[in-house]
Design a protein around this motif. Structure first.
Motif, short mmCIF file in Angstrom:
data_model
loop_
_atom_site.label_atom_id
_atom_site.label_comp_id
_atom_site.label_asym_id
_atom_site.label_seq_id
_atom_site.Cartn_x
_atom_site.Cartn_y
_atom_site.Cartn_z
N LEU A 135 -56.33 -14.56 -61.55
CA LEU A 135 -54.92 -14.13 -61.57
C LEU A 135 -54.23 -14.52 -62.88
CD1 LEU A 135 -53.68 -14.88 -57.96
CD2 LEU A 135 -53.90 -12.67 -59.05
N LEU A 136 -54.82 -15.57 -63.51
CA LEU A 136 -54.18 -16.08 -64.72
C LEU A 136 -54.11 -15.02 -65.81
CD1 LEU A 136 -55.78 -19.63 -64.92
CD2 LEU A 136 -53.40 -19.08 -64.47
N ASN A 137 -55.10 -14.19 -65.86
CA ASN A 137 -55.07 -13.22 -66.95
C ASN A 137 -55.29 -11.80 -66.45
OD1 ASN A 137 -57.62 -13.50 -66.12
ND2 ASN A 137 -58.49 -14.02 -68.12
N SER A 138 -54.75 -11.55 -65.29
CA SER A 138 -54.96 -10.20 -64.78
C SER A 138 -53.73 -9.34 -64.94
CB SER A 138 -55.32 -10.26 -63.29
OG SER A 138 -54.15 -10.58 -62.57
N TYR A 139 -53.95 -8.08 -64.83
CA TYR A 139 -52.86 -7.14 -64.97
C TYR A 139 -51.96 -7.18 -63.74
CZ TYR A 139 -55.49 -5.32 -68.87
OH TYR A 139 -56.13 -5.21 -70.04
N PHE A 140 -52.48 -7.74 -62.71
CA PHE A 140 -51.72 -7.85 -61.46
C PHE A 140 -50.39 -8.59 -61.69
CE2 PHE A 140 -50.98 -7.89 -57.08
CZ PHE A 140 -50.61 -9.17 -56.67
N THR A 141 -50.53 -9.72 -62.42
CA THR A 141 -49.32 -10.52 -62.69
C THR A 141 -48.35 -9.75 -63.56
OG1 THR A 141 -50.63 -11.55 -64.43
CG2 THR A 141 -50.29 -12.85 -62.45
N THR A 142 -48.91 -9.05 -64.52
CA THR A 142 -48.03 -8.26 -65.39
C THR A 142 -47.23 -7.25 -64.58
OG1 THR A 142 -49.86 -8.37 -66.95
CG2 THR A 142 -47.97 -6.99 -67.55
N LEU A 143 -47.96 -6.60 -63.67
CA LEU A 143 -47.29 -5.58 -62.84
C LEU A 143 -46.19 -6.20 -61.97
CD1 LEU A 143 -50.19 -3.28 -61.65
CD2 LEU A 143 -48.10 -2.57 -62.81
N THR A 144 -46.52 -7.31 -61.39
CA THR A 144 -45.52 -7.94 -60.52
C THR A 144 -44.28 -8.37 -61.31
OG1 THR A 144 -46.82 -9.96 -60.78
CG2 THR A 144 -47.03 -8.80 -58.69
N ILE A 152 -38.64 -7.26 -62.25
CA ILE A 152 -37.47 -7.02 -63.10
C ILE A 152 -36.86 -5.65 -62.81
CG2 ILE A 152 -36.73 -6.68 -65.49
CD1 ILE A 152 -38.92 -8.76 -66.23
N VAL A 153 -37.72 -4.65 -62.80
CA VAL A 153 -37.19 -3.30 -62.57
C VAL A 153 -36.57 -3.20 -61.20
CG1 VAL A 153 -37.89 -0.87 -62.30
CG2 VAL A 153 -38.79 -2.22 -64.20
N GLY A 154 -37.26 -3.81 -60.24
CA GLY A 154 -36.75 -3.77 -58.89
C GLY A 154 -35.34 -4.37 -58.80
N TRP A 155 -35.16 -5.50 -59.44
CA TRP A 155 -33.81 -6.10 -59.44
C TRP A 155 -32.79 -5.15 -60.05
CZ3 TRP A 155 -31.12 -9.10 -56.86
CH2 TRP A 155 -31.64 -10.22 -56.25
N ILE A 156 -33.22 -4.58 -61.16
CA ILE A 156 -32.29 -3.69 -61.85
C ILE A 156 -31.83 -2.59 -60.91
CG2 ILE A 156 -32.01 -2.04 -63.74
CD1 ILE A 156 -34.08 -3.69 -65.30
N TYR A 193 -46.90 -14.49 -71.94
CA TYR A 193 -47.28 -13.48 -72.91
C TYR A 193 -47.18 -14.02 -74.31
CZ TYR A 193 -46.73 -10.66 -68.80
OH TYR A 193 -46.87 -10.17 -67.53
N SER A 194 -47.81 -13.27 -75.13
CA SER A 194 -47.74 -13.62 -76.55
C SER A 194 -46.45 -13.07 -77.13
CB SER A 194 -48.95 -13.05 -77.27
OG SER A 194 -48.89 -11.65 -77.23
N PHE A 195 -46.25 -13.38 -78.36
CA PHE A 195 -45.03 -12.98 -79.09
C PHE A 195 -44.90 -11.45 -79.07
CE2 PHE A 195 -41.70 -13.75 -82.14
CZ PHE A 195 -41.63 -12.57 -82.90
N SER A 196 -45.95 -10.82 -79.48
CA SER A 196 -45.89 -9.35 -79.58
C SER A 196 -45.69 -8.72 -78.22
CB SER A 196 -47.16 -8.82 -80.24
OG SER A 196 -48.29 -9.48 -79.70
N GLU A 197 -46.33 -9.32 -77.27
CA GLU A 197 -46.22 -8.78 -75.91
C GLU A 197 -44.78 -8.92 -75.41
OE1 GLU A 197 -49.31 -11.03 -74.08
OE2 GLU A 197 -50.79 -9.39 -74.14
N THR A 198 -44.20 -10.05 -75.67
CA THR A 198 -42.83 -10.28 -75.20
C THR A 198 -41.85 -9.31 -75.85
OG1 THR A 198 -43.43 -12.63 -75.17
CG2 THR A 198 -41.13 -12.12 -74.81
N MET A 199 -42.04 -9.12 -77.15
CA MET A 199 -41.17 -8.15 -77.86
C MET A 199 -41.30 -6.78 -77.23
SD MET A 199 -39.48 -9.90 -79.95
CE MET A 199 -38.61 -8.57 -80.78
N LEU A 200 -42.49 -6.46 -76.95
CA LEU A 200 -42.74 -5.13 -76.37
C LEU A 200 -42.05 -5.00 -75.03
CD1 LEU A 200 -44.27 -2.48 -76.75
CD2 LEU A 200 -46.17 -3.48 -75.47
N ILE A 201 -42.14 -6.05 -74.24
CA ILE A 201 -41.50 -6.01 -72.91
C ILE A 201 -39.99 -5.82 -73.08
CG2 ILE A 201 -40.91 -7.40 -70.89
CD1 ILE A 201 -43.70 -8.69 -71.19
N SER A 202 -39.41 -6.57 -74.01
CA SER A 202 -37.95 -6.45 -74.19
C SER A 202 -37.56 -5.07 -74.65
CB SER A 202 -37.42 -7.48 -75.17
OG SER A 202 -38.41 -8.18 -75.80
#
Lengths: 507, 137
Positions: A85-94, A99-103, A128-137
């Protein structure tokens, strides 16, 4: 080489352990922060602010689910149990869904929650890494702006819009600050490690297969060696056998040569015998003629003496001359007998099917027995396959003997055939003079007659000839006789001559 | 016999010769008998200059030096000799001798028996046959 590899893997493993710890720690933070944010969101939503554009049917479940989910993450810590779970896409999705759900649940345009949304991003940034976080934002911002444009019922005042636009980079930067380059790298490294583990597993499997293959090859080579050994043994055995066979062959050849030699000698002996036979034949012929000539002279001269000097000779002389004459005649007959005997059985006739009944009737016609002798011929006389002249001679000799030695007034001669299991025999039975036992063998010899040799007409070769002929055919002749009562002469012939003698006669 | 020519008797047994002479006397046959011991002497005589050609040859088969069969072979090759009729007079009743004699041109084949009287009738038959028959000159 393998040692190097194990070092690296150990190294990796150690690094992996460290990375894992870091990630676990990060998860711990994030879970805690999220729980706090969720609680704040729920409190704010329920107690203080009821957003205008909220979707209550979504908000309440959302809130419940988020609360439960967050509590589960904090207290149950599934990432410890399921390290993947530490590095799965599952966590990313959740994270994204959260976030989207709250919105959506809390209404799109509500600013009090806006801060919380941003904080959420910051909260998860540690994963996430730096680049990943920027992307998310950026994605968050784009979504937000899009959704704002869609929401036409409540136009957002410019000031708010500006603030919201500002929030995005700030959030991004903050998130980026908290983001862990290391986490990303670690995650990557974990991913690599996983793939390395997978690779190692595959390698092990491959090695295992290779070992299996090698084993099989070794077995195959062993089997081939065995086969070669067996082949060699077989070849040796074959060679052995061939040698044996050759020897046997040699022996056989020797035997065949020996046999051929014997056959040759037999052939030579046969030819010699034939030669001797021919010589004897011509000898008998020549001798009899040479013997006859002076005999004729003696006979003629004694005749002339008798005739020319009849008046000058006394009775005594005449009687003596008569005896000379008779003796010469006798000698002539004897010579004739020898000739006949030597000729018997020498005809060049081919054997053929003969009706013995018919033959005997012919013989009787030739011999013309006197009236006081009754002749009985049995109908059961068979067909034979033999030489006609010889069969004729045998019957002629036997029957003429019976006639000759008939001393009874009422003579009886019976001629017939008795069937037996292995063939049968012919018989000529008479009630004539009979033969004493001591003579019963002798009579078949040459020149044997019952009466005095000087008086009777018979030369005594009839039975000798008959025996010669019967024996020549492979048969047997014999007599049973009681003196004064009569004699029965019998002869049997081999099956090849008797054959299937039950032919039906057209009587 | 019609012809007055002599009869050539080729025979080596003295008693047989005496027999033929005796028979001729008995049957009153007047022809001379020329006697030769064997085939060779007969040929010599027949090929000599001063011989009287016989009207008939009586030939025995069993003779030394040159036997009857050999004589017949010789006679066949001689143009003069083969004209003279030959009667084979022999003890042999062998079919082969009979066949061979006829093949070699014998005119007759008579068997000598041990019985003198039979011989007489045989010669009588020969005489009567050849009396009727034509002979070459």
């Amino acid at each position: 080489m393998s040692q190097d590899r194990s070092d690296i893997s150990d190294d990796n493993q150690f690094k992996g352990e460290v990375a894992k710890e870091k990630l676990i720690a990060a998860e711990g933070h994030i879970s805690a922060v999220r729980l706090i944010l969720v609680i704040i969101n729920i409190l704010v939503y329920l107690l203080f602010v009821t957003p205008e554009n909220a979707t209550p049917w979504l908000a309440y479940p959302m809130m419940t689910f988020s609360l439960v989910y967050s509590l589960y993450y904090v207290f149950y810590r599934p990432y410890l149990r399921y390290p993947s779970l530490l590095n799965s896409y599952f966590t990313t999705l959740t994270d994204g869904a959260f976030i989207v759900g709250w919105i959506v649940a809390t209404g799109i345009s509500e600013s009090p929650f806006y801060l919380l949304w941003c904080l959420s991003i910051v909260a998860v940034s540690q994963r996430y890494s730096f680049s990943e976080t920027m992307l998310i934002s950026v994605i968050f911002a784009a979504t937000d702006l899009t959704l704002i444009n869609i929401d036409i019922d409540a136009p957002v005042p410019r000031a708010e819009l500006a603030v919201r636009v500002l929030y995005i980079p700030i959030t991004g930067l903050l998130g980026a600050y908290f983001s862990s380059e290391i986490s990303g790298q670690i995650r990557d490294k974990l991913k690599t490690q996983e793939s390395e583990t997978k690779a190692r597993k595959a390698e092990k499997q491959a090695r295992g297969l290779l070992d299996d293959l090698n084993e099989q090859i070794a077995e195959k080579i062993k089997a081939e060696k065995e086969l070669l050994k067996m082949q060699k043994t077989l070849e040796d055995k074959v060679r052995e056998r061939t040698v044996d066979l050759e020897e046997v062959n040699k022996e056989l050849k020797k035997e065949i040569t020996a046999k051929e030699k014997i056959e040759n000698e037999q052939q030579k002996t046969l030819e010699k015998l034939e030669e001797i036979n021919k010589e004897l034949e011509s000898f008998a012929y020549v001798t009899s003629h040479d013997l006859k000539a002076p005999l004729r002279g003696i006979s003629t001269l004694s005749d002339w003496l008798y005739n020319d000097y009849a008046d000058k000779l006394g009775d005594d002389a005449k009687e003596k001359l008569g005896l000379i004459k008779k003796r010469t005649q006798r000698m002539n007959e004897l010579i004739e007998g020898i000739l006949e005997y030597s000729k018997a059985g020498k005809t060049k006739e081919n054997p053929r099917k003969i009706d013995t009944l018919q033959l005997i009737n012919e013989v009787l016609g030739l011999l013309n027995p006197p009236e006081h002798i009754a002749i009985k011929v049995n109908e059961n006389l068979p067909f034979v396959f033999a030489n006609q002249t010889q069969m004729l001679q045998i019957f002629e000799n036997l029957i003429s003997n019976s006639i000759k030695y008939m001393d009874k007034e009422k003579g009886k001669i019976e001629i017939g055939f008795n069937e037996e299991n292995d063939g049968g025999y012919f018989y000529v039975k008479d009630n004539g003079v009979g033969i004493p036992i001591k003579n019963q063998e002798k009579i078949f010899d040459m020149f044997q007659t019952l009466a005095s040799q000087k008086s009777t007409e018979s030369t005594g070769i009839g039975l000798a000839v008959a025996r010669k002929l019967v024996n020549g055919m492979g048969g047997k002749i014999w007599v049973e006789s009681k003196p004064k009562e009569g004699s029965t002469f019998m002869f049997k012939l081999p099956k090849t001559i008797l054959g299937h003698h039950k032919h039906i006669r057209n009587t | 016999m019609r012809s007055k020519k002599p009869i050539l008797l080729i025979e080596d047994d003295l008693i047989d010769v005496m027999t033929v002479n005796r028979v001729f006397d008995e049957l009153n046959i007047k022809n001379d008998i020329i006697h030769k011991q064997n085939g060779e002497e007969a040929i010599k005589y027949l090929q000599s200059n001063n011989h009287e050609s016989p009207c008939i040859i009586l030939l025995d088969l069993n003779m030394p030096v040159m036997n009857g069969i050999e004589f017949l072979e010789e006679a066949k090759n001689d143009d003069e000799l083969k004209k003279i009729p030959v009667i084979v007079l022999t003890t042999s009743n062998d079919e082969r001798d009979v066949a061979e004699s006829y093949e070699l041109g014998a005119a007759g084949y008579m068997i000598k028996t041990a019985e003198y009287r039979d011989f007489v009738s045989t010669i009588k038959e020969i005489e009567s046959y050849w009396t009727l028959s034509e002979l070459p000159d």
